[in-house]
Design a protein around this motif. Structure first.
Motif, short mmCIF file in Angstrom:
data_model
loop_
_atom_site.label_atom_id
_atom_site.label_comp_id
_atom_site.label_asym_id
_atom_site.label_seq_id
_atom_site.Cartn_x
_atom_site.Cartn_y
_atom_site.Cartn_z
N ARG A 95 1.15 -1.42 0.01
CA ARG A 95 0.17 0.23 -0.20
C ARG A 95 0.67 0.73 0.25
O ARG A 95 1.98 1.05 0.86
CB ARG A 95 -0.62 -0.32 1.58
CG ARG A 95 -0.45 0.09 2.41
CD ARG A 95 -1.40 -0.32 4.02
NE ARG A 95 -0.77 0.52 5.32
CZ ARG A 95 -1.40 -0.34 6.08
NH1 ARG A 95 -2.79 -1.06 6.31
NH2 ARG A 95 -0.33 -0.02 7.54
N GLN A 96 -0.07 2.41 -1.17
CA GLN A 96 1.02 3.76 -0.36
C GLN A 96 -0.77 4.82 -0.31
O GLN A 96 -0.97 4.76 -1.12
CB GLN A 96 1.96 3.80 -2.34
CG GLN A 96 2.39 5.05 -2.14
CD GLN A 96 3.22 4.85 -3.34
OE1 GLN A 96 2.98 4.60 -4.55
NE2 GLN A 96 4.58 5.42 -2.86
N ALA A 97 0.11 5.23 0.94
CA ALA A 97 -0.76 6.49 1.25
C ALA A 97 -0.02 7.97 0.50
O ALA A 97 0.92 8.28 0.39
CB ALA A 97 -0.25 6.37 2.47
N PRO B 105 9.74 -11.09 1.81
CA PRO B 105 8.60 -10.83 0.73
C PRO B 105 7.71 -10.10 0.77
O PRO B 105 6.83 -9.67 0.22
CB PRO B 105 7.95 -12.11 1.44
CG PRO B 105 8.70 -12.29 3.28
CD PRO B 105 9.80 -12.26 3.28
N LEU B 106 8.19 -8.64 1.68
CA LEU B 106 8.08 -7.22 2.95
C LEU B 106 8.68 -6.51 2.27
O LEU B 106 7.98 -5.02 2.34
CB LEU B 106 6.82 -6.81 4.33
CG LEU B 106 5.68 -8.26 4.25
CD1 LEU B 106 6.03 -7.58 5.92
CD2 LEU B 106 4.99 -8.58 3.73
N ARG B 107 9.42 -6.56 1.17
CA ARG B 107 10.46 -5.39 0.30
C ARG B 107 9.66 -5.28 -1.13
O ARG B 107 9.68 -6.12 -1.29
CB ARG B 107 11.30 -5.72 0.19
CG ARG B 107 12.26 -6.35 1.94
CD ARG B 107 12.16 -5.24 3.10
NE ARG B 107 12.61 -5.09 4.46
CZ ARG B 107 14.31 -5.03 4.27
NH1 ARG B 107 15.43 -4.53 3.53
NH2 ARG B 107 14.58 -5.03 5.58
N VAL B 108 9.51 -3.82 -1.82
CA VAL B 108 9.49 -4.16 -2.68
C VAL B 108 10.04 -4.68 -3.64
O VAL B 108 9.70 -4.42 -4.75
CB VAL B 108 8.80 -2.39 -3.10
CG1 VAL B 108 9.05 -2.05 -4.33
CG2 VAL B 108 8.06 -1.85 -1.80
N TYR B 109 11.51 -4.48 -4.09
CA TYR B 109 12.29 -4.45 -4.56
C TYR B 109 12.21 -5.68 -4.75
O TYR B 109 12.62 -6.31 -6.57
CB TYR B 109 13.58 -3.96 -4.44
CG TYR B 109 14.76 -4.95 -2.96
CD1 TYR B 109 14.84 -3.73 -1.74
CD2 TYR B 109 15.34 -6.00 -3.36
CE1 TYR B 109 15.00 -4.70 -0.67
CE2 TYR B 109 15.26 -7.05 -2.36
CZ TYR B 109 15.75 -5.75 -0.76
OH TYR B 109 16.04 -6.48 0.63
N GLU C 81 5.12 0.52 1.32
CA GLU C 81 5.24 -0.40 1.80
C GLU C 81 4.37 -1.64 2.03
O GLU C 81 3.06 -1.63 1.17
CB GLU C 81 4.80 0.17 3.23
CG GLU C 81 2.99 0.53 3.51
CD GLU C 81 2.96 0.61 4.70
OE1 GLU C 81 4.33 0.85 5.82
OE2 GLU C 81 1.87 1.12 4.91
N GLY C 82 5.03 -3.28 2.78
CA GLY C 82 4.33 -3.99 2.32
C GLY C 82 3.74 -4.38 3.39
O GLY C 82 3.71 -4.16 4.10
N VAL C 83 2.56 -5.08 3.15
CA VAL C 83 1.02 -5.19 3.92
C VAL C 83 1.52 -6.50 4.48
O VAL C 83 1.29 -6.71 5.72
CB VAL C 83 -0.33 -4.93 3.48
CG1 VAL C 83 -1.15 -5.72 4.40
CG2 VAL C 83 -0.17 -3.27 3.74
#
Length: 126
Positions: A38-40, A107-111, A46-48
Motif C-alpha cells: 500500500r501507498q498513502a 517478502p515485504l520488500r518492494v524490490y 510498504e509491504g502489507v
C-alpha cells in the motif's frame, strides 16, 4: 506476459471490512511469492502481507497482524486480502505484486517483486 488486476477497494467507516482481490494472468511460477502493498499520499510503498507460492507461508506487517489475512485460490489464479477492523491509517492505494524466479527472502520488500497491478483505493473514515 504477467498481468495483475486488483479490485474490491472502496470507502468504509472505522471498524469496517473489505476484501481485495487480485486476478493474475500469465503468472505460473511455482517458486516465488505474491503480496499486497500500500501507498498513502506522500509516503513510500510498504509491504502489507505476502504469501509464498511454493509452501504457502505468510508474512504480515506488524501494523496489520491480527486484522488482515492473505490467501490465494490457485484454481482461480486469484490473490485475496481480507481486511477487518479497518483504521484511518489503513487508507491508501493498495497494490498487488508478484515475484517470479525464486524464493522471496524479503517478502515485504518492494524490490523483491517483478510485477505490479494498477492499484485499488481503500479509504477509511471515522
Amino acid at each position: 506476459q504477467v498481468q495483475l488486476v486488483e479490485s474490491g477497494g472502496g470507502s468504509v467507516q472505522v471498524g469496517g471490512s473489505l476484501r481485495l482481490s487480485c486476478v493474475a494472468s500469465g503468472y505460473t511460477d511455482r517458486r516465488g511469492c505474491m503480496g499486497w502493498f500500500r501507498q498513502a499520499p506522500g509516503k513510500e510503498r510498504e509491504g502489507v502481507a505476502s504469501i509464498d507460492t511454493d509452501d504457502g507461508s505468510q508474512s504480515y506487517a506488524d501494523s496489520v497482524k491480527g486484522r488482515f489475512t492473505i490467501s490465494k485460490d490457485n484454481a482461480k489464479n486469484t490473490l485475496y486480502l481480507q481486511m477487518n477492523s479497518l483504521k484511518p491509517g489503513d487508507t491508501a492505494m493498495y497494490y498487488c505484486g508478484a515475484r517470479s524466479g525464486g524464493t522471496c527472502y524479503w517478502p515485504l520488500r518492494v524490490y523483491q517483486y517483478d510485477y505490479w497491478g494498477q492499484g485499488t483505493q481503500v479509504t477509511v473514515s471515522s
